[in-house]
Design a protein around this motif. Structure first.
Motif, PDB file in Angstrom:
ATOM      1  N   SER A   4      10.768  -9.679   5.376  1.00  0.00           N
ATOM      2  CA  SER A   4       8.759  -9.592   4.800  1.00  0.00           C
ATOM      3  C   SER A   4       8.286  -8.373   4.561  1.00  0.00           C
ATOM      4  N   SER A   6       9.432  -5.577   4.803  1.00  0.00           N
ATOM      5  CA  SER A   6      10.268  -4.622   3.035  1.00  0.00           C
ATOM      6  C   SER A   6       9.437  -4.777   1.806  1.00  0.00           C
ATOM      7  N   LYS A   7       9.975  -5.677   1.511  1.00  0.00           N
ATOM      8  CA  LYS A   7       9.308  -6.837   1.080  1.00  0.00           C
ATOM      9  C   LYS A   7       7.629  -6.057   0.044  1.00  0.00           C
ATOM     10  N   ARG A  10       7.696  -2.444  -0.769  1.00  0.00           N
ATOM     11  CA  ARG A  10       7.888  -2.400  -1.952  1.00  0.00           C
ATOM     12  C   ARG A  10       6.820  -3.134  -2.441  1.00  0.00           C
ATOM     13  N   GLN A  79      13.091  -0.593  -7.771  1.00  0.00           N
ATOM     14  CA  GLN A  79      11.767  -0.905  -7.381  1.00  0.00           C
ATOM     15  C   GLN A  79      11.350   0.015  -9.068  1.00  0.00           C
TER      16      GLN A  79
END
Length: 146
Positions: A4, A6-7, A10, A79
């Motif tokens: 979470s 990491s998301k 990003r 990304q």
């Protein structure tokens, strides 16, 4: 790393990249109008000036994607694809809204090329990061699948 976090990282990096591109593009436009490089707002620019604007917008989009990659160096190419796709959508919407609104909105080729350059510029910024990443070379931690 917590998935979470990491998301969230990003998403924040993508947002920061967009803000960078919008702010720097707008600042460059205002600077060039204020210094007389571009004509006053509301007046049509020449085609060479639109080509110049397209060129610096592409460079700024590459820089924005590079910034995104630096801020969240995992899933770099995905990304960049998200950034480029949103840029394509926003540019296409802008072209559709201004298509025949008057010469001050520029030639049609400018709107079309601005939209079509979104994905390649985003990918170029990500690839630049992969090449120039920490240590000056791409590493497994900076691949598009990390």
């Amino acid at each position: 790393m917590n998935p979470s976090i990491s998301k969230a990282r990003r998403a924040g990096a993508i947002f920061a990249g967009f803000v960078f591109v919008v702010v720097t593009s707008t600042a460059a436009d205002l600077l060039f109008h204020a210094t007389g490089v571009f004509p006053p707002m509301g007046q049509r620019m020449s085609d060479p000036l639109f080509a110049f604007a397209l060129a610096y917008r592409c460079l700024l989009a590459i820089a924005g994607s590079y910034l995104t990659s630096r801020l969240a160096p995992t899933w770099v190419l995905p990304q960049a694809t998200v950034m480029g796709t949103v840029g394509l959508a926003v540019s296409t919407l802008g072209a559709a809204v201004t298509w025949n609104k008057g010469p001050e909105f520029g030639p049609h080729w400018y709107s079309v090329l601005l939209a079509l350059s979104s994905l390649p510029c985003s990918w170029a910024g990500a690839r630049l990061f992969l090449v120039l990443g920490p240590g000056g070379e791409a590493s497994p931690a900076h691949s598009s699948h990390a």
